[in-house]
Scaffold this motif. Structure first.
Motif, PDB file in Angstrom:
ATOM      1  N   VAL A  14      56.189 -13.838  38.727  1.00  0.00           N
ATOM      2  CA  VAL A  14      55.267 -14.330  37.845  1.00  0.00           C
ATOM      3  C   VAL A  14      55.390 -15.817  38.119  1.00  0.00           C
ATOM      4  O   VAL A  14      54.344 -16.430  37.586  1.00  0.00           O
ATOM      5  N   LYS A  15      56.020 -16.429  38.647  1.00  0.00           N
ATOM      6  CA  LYS A  15      56.186 -17.966  38.809  1.00  0.00           C
ATOM      7  C   LYS A  15      54.928 -18.276  39.555  1.00  0.00           C
ATOM      8  O   LYS A  15      54.480 -17.755  40.481  1.00  0.00           O
ATOM      9  N   GLY A  16      54.531 -19.431  39.002  1.00  0.00           N
ATOM     10  CA  GLY A  16      53.220 -20.123  39.628  1.00  0.00           C
ATOM     11  C   GLY A  16      52.170 -19.529  38.747  1.00  0.00           C
ATOM     12  O   GLY A  16      50.725 -20.075  38.987  1.00  0.00           O
ATOM     13  N   ARG A  17      51.969 -18.389  38.191  1.00  0.00           N
ATOM     14  CA  ARG A  17      50.916 -17.598  37.421  1.00  0.00           C
ATOM     15  C   ARG A  17      51.028 -17.554  35.953  1.00  0.00           C
ATOM     16  O   ARG A  17      50.006 -18.113  35.315  1.00  0.00           O
ATOM     17  N   PHE A  18      52.134 -17.593  35.483  1.00  0.00           N
ATOM     18  CA  PHE A  18      52.473 -17.460  34.065  1.00  0.00           C
ATOM     19  C   PHE A  18      53.194 -18.787  33.296  1.00  0.00           C
ATOM     20  O   PHE A  18      54.001 -19.039  34.348  1.00  0.00           O
ATOM     21  N   THR A  19      52.583 -19.136  32.255  1.00  0.00           N
ATOM     22  CA  THR A  19      53.447 -20.122  31.652  1.00  0.00           C
ATOM     23  C   THR A  19      53.781 -19.859  30.245  1.00  0.00           C
ATOM     24  O   THR A  19      53.139 -19.411  29.506  1.00  0.00           O
ATOM     25  N   LEU A  20      55.117 -19.954  29.975  1.00  0.00           N
ATOM     26  CA  LEU A  20      55.753 -19.774  28.702  1.00  0.00           C
ATOM     27  C   LEU A  20      55.835 -21.054  27.962  1.00  0.00           C
ATOM     28  O   LEU A  20      56.469 -22.302  28.328  1.00  0.00           O
ATOM     29  N   SER A  21      55.443 -21.182  26.497  1.00  0.00           N
ATOM     30  CA  SER A  21      55.623 -22.280  25.944  1.00  0.00           C
ATOM     31  C   SER A  21      55.808 -21.862  24.409  1.00  0.00           C
ATOM     32  O   SER A  21      55.755 -20.768  24.060  1.00  0.00           O
ATOM     33  N   ARG A  22      56.451 -22.926  23.735  1.00  0.00           N
ATOM     34  CA  ARG A  22      56.904 -22.612  22.466  1.00  0.00           C
ATOM     35  C   ARG A  22      56.326 -23.515  21.240  1.00  0.00           C
ATOM     36  O   ARG A  22      55.994 -24.944  21.740  1.00  0.00           O
ATOM     37  N   ASP A  23      56.149 -23.048  20.138  1.00  0.00           N
ATOM     38  CA  ASP A  23      55.807 -23.858  18.981  1.00  0.00           C
ATOM     39  C   ASP A  23      56.811 -23.734  18.047  1.00  0.00           C
ATOM     40  O   ASP A  23      56.796 -22.821  17.288  1.00  0.00           O
ATOM     41  N   ALA A  24      57.744 -24.645  18.027  1.00  0.00           N
ATOM     42  CA  ALA A  24      59.110 -24.460  17.175  1.00  0.00           C
ATOM     43  C   ALA A  24      58.624 -24.391  15.635  1.00  0.00           C
ATOM     44  O   ALA A  24      59.311 -23.629  14.854  1.00  0.00           O
ATOM     45  N   ALA A  25      57.651 -25.323  15.233  1.00  0.00           N
ATOM     46  CA  ALA A  25      57.282 -25.361  13.902  1.00  0.00           C
ATOM     47  C   ALA A  25      57.049 -23.998  13.272  1.00  0.00           C
ATOM     48  O   ALA A  25      57.082 -23.767  11.951  1.00  0.00           O
ATOM     49  N   LYS A  26      56.325 -23.324  14.246  1.00  0.00           N
ATOM     50  CA  LYS A  26      55.636 -21.739  13.883  1.00  0.00           C
ATOM     51  C   LYS A  26      56.519 -20.764  14.364  1.00  0.00           C
ATOM     52  O   LYS A  26      56.340 -19.778  14.091  1.00  0.00           O
ATOM     53  N   THR A  76      56.972 -19.464  17.159  1.00  0.00           N
ATOM     54  CA  THR A  76      56.011 -18.896  18.068  1.00  0.00           C
ATOM     55  C   THR A  76      56.048 -19.101  19.435  1.00  0.00           C
ATOM     56  O   THR A  76      56.161 -20.391  19.820  1.00  0.00           O
ATOM     57  N   VAL A  77      55.893 -18.223  20.330  1.00  0.00           N
ATOM     58  CA  VAL A  77      55.912 -18.586  21.831  1.00  0.00           C
ATOM     59  C   VAL A  77      54.518 -18.047  22.393  1.00  0.00           C
ATOM     60  O   VAL A  77      53.858 -17.020  21.860  1.00  0.00           O
ATOM     61  N   HIS A  78      53.868 -18.601  23.377  1.00  0.00           N
ATOM     62  CA  HIS A  78      52.781 -18.313  24.136  1.00  0.00           C
ATOM     63  C   HIS A  78      52.895 -18.044  25.518  1.00  0.00           C
ATOM     64  O   HIS A  78      53.527 -19.153  26.269  1.00  0.00           O
ATOM     65  N   LEU A  79      52.198 -16.922  25.950  1.00  0.00           N
ATOM     66  CA  LEU A  79      52.441 -16.768  27.425  1.00  0.00           C
ATOM     67  C   LEU A  79      50.912 -16.901  28.127  1.00  0.00           C
ATOM     68  O   LEU A  79      50.217 -15.988  27.842  1.00  0.00           O
ATOM     69  N   GLN A  80      50.806 -17.830  28.714  1.00  0.00           N
ATOM     70  CA  GLN A  80      49.525 -18.112  29.459  1.00  0.00           C
ATOM     71  C   GLN A  80      49.474 -17.284  31.037  1.00  0.00           C
ATOM     72  O   GLN A  80      50.474 -17.749  31.760  1.00  0.00           O
ATOM     73  N   MET A  81      48.856 -16.355  31.087  1.00  0.00           N
ATOM     74  CA  MET A  81      48.727 -15.712  32.282  1.00  0.00           C
ATOM     75  C   MET A  81      47.581 -15.742  33.003  1.00  0.00           C
ATOM     76  O   MET A  81      46.279 -15.509  32.417  1.00  0.00           O
ATOM     77  N   ASN A  82      47.560 -16.711  34.263  1.00  0.00           N
ATOM     78  CA  ASN A  82      46.512 -16.693  35.089  1.00  0.00           C
ATOM     79  C   ASN A  82      46.687 -16.021  36.232  1.00  0.00           C
ATOM     80  O   ASN A  82      47.511 -15.750  36.614  1.00  0.00           O
ATOM     81  N   ASN A  83      45.232 -15.975  36.851  1.00  0.00           N
ATOM     82  CA  ASN A  83      45.274 -15.153  38.199  1.00  0.00           C
ATOM     83  C   ASN A  83      45.868 -13.739  37.925  1.00  0.00           C
ATOM     84  O   ASN A  83      46.565 -13.409  39.116  1.00  0.00           O
ATOM     85  N   LEU A  84      45.284 -13.257  37.057  1.00  0.00           N
ATOM     86  CA  LEU A  84      46.181 -11.897  36.999  1.00  0.00           C
ATOM     87  C   LEU A  84      45.350 -10.806  37.914  1.00  0.00           C
ATOM     88  O   LEU A  84      44.316 -10.810  38.539  1.00  0.00           O
ATOM     89  N   LYS A  85      46.529  -9.920  38.308  1.00  0.00           N
ATOM     90  CA  LYS A  85      46.308  -8.896  39.090  1.00  0.00           C
ATOM     91  C   LYS A  85      46.284  -7.563  38.604  1.00  0.00           C
ATOM     92  O   LYS A  85      47.102  -7.336  37.580  1.00  0.00           O
ATOM     93  N   PRO A  86      46.063  -6.263  39.061  1.00  0.00           N
ATOM     94  CA  PRO A  86      45.827  -5.179  38.673  1.00  0.00           C
ATOM     95  C   PRO A  86      47.241  -4.613  38.230  1.00  0.00           C
ATOM     96  O   PRO A  86      47.661  -3.907  37.388  1.00  0.00           O
ATOM     97  N   GLU A  87      48.334  -5.204  39.038  1.00  0.00           N
ATOM     98  CA  GLU A  87      49.503  -4.879  38.977  1.00  0.00           C
ATOM     99  C   GLU A  87      50.356  -5.395  37.719  1.00  0.00           C
ATOM    100  O   GLU A  87      51.453  -5.138  37.358  1.00  0.00           O
ATOM    101  N   ASP A  88      49.639  -6.270  37.245  1.00  0.00           N
ATOM    102  CA  ASP A  88      50.059  -6.767  35.765  1.00  0.00           C
ATOM    103  C   ASP A  88      49.842  -5.974  34.553  1.00  0.00           C
ATOM    104  O   ASP A  88      50.416  -6.258  33.653  1.00  0.00           O
ATOM    105  N   THR A  89      48.796  -5.048  34.900  1.00  0.00           N
ATOM    106  CA  THR A  89      48.805  -3.864  33.779  1.00  0.00           C
ATOM    107  C   THR A  89      49.788  -3.222  33.277  1.00  0.00           C
ATOM    108  O   THR A  89      50.501  -2.804  34.024  1.00  0.00           O
ATOM    109  N   ALA A  90      50.218  -3.539  31.930  1.00  0.00           N
ATOM    110  CA  ALA A  90      51.251  -3.046  31.281  1.00  0.00           C
ATOM    111  C   ALA A  90      51.222  -3.341  29.797  1.00  0.00           C
ATOM    112  O   ALA A  90      50.178  -3.766  29.319  1.00  0.00           O
TER     113      ALA A  90
END
Length: 119
Positions: free
Chosen positions: A64-76, A78-92
């Protein structure tokens, strides 16, 4: 004692994007880690990405390197996973995970959110 709530799953066309979010609540100490696993139908659950508070650098599975980005909001807590250029094999089903002490085992799991990528 830690509850995880996932959101952001859905259906998207090949090449599209989704953003998954996971909010943790309950008895949360300062040194914790959060991340994501996924499990496709008929497949074994696999690691996707994680971030620990001992480092500001997320750790990603190679596929997933280069397509997904993980970030966090420490105050909340919360983590966010931004998923770009998704492929059928990402279905899960994507599961949020929580480690009460970064570097240990994954102590808590969310119920999962479905991601479907059409071809």
């Amino acid at each position: 004692q830690v509850h995880l709530v996932e959101s952001g799953g859905g259906m998207v066309q090949t090449g599209g994007s989704l953003r998954l979010s996971c909010a943790a609540s309950g008895n949360i100490a300062s040194q914790y880690a959060m991340g994501w696993f996924r499990q496709a139908a008929g497949k074994e659950r696999e690691f996707v990405a994680a971030i620990g508070w001992s480092s500001n650098t997320p750790y990603y599975a190679d596929f997933v390197k280069g397509r997904f980005t993980l970030s966090r909001d420490a105050a909340k807590n919360t983590v966010h996973l931004q998923m770009n250029n998704l492929k059928p094999e990402d279905t899960a089903i994507y599961y949020c995970v929580f480690d009460v002490s970064a570097g240990s085992s994954w102590d808590y799991w969310g119920q999962g959110t479905q991601v479907t990528v059409s071809s």
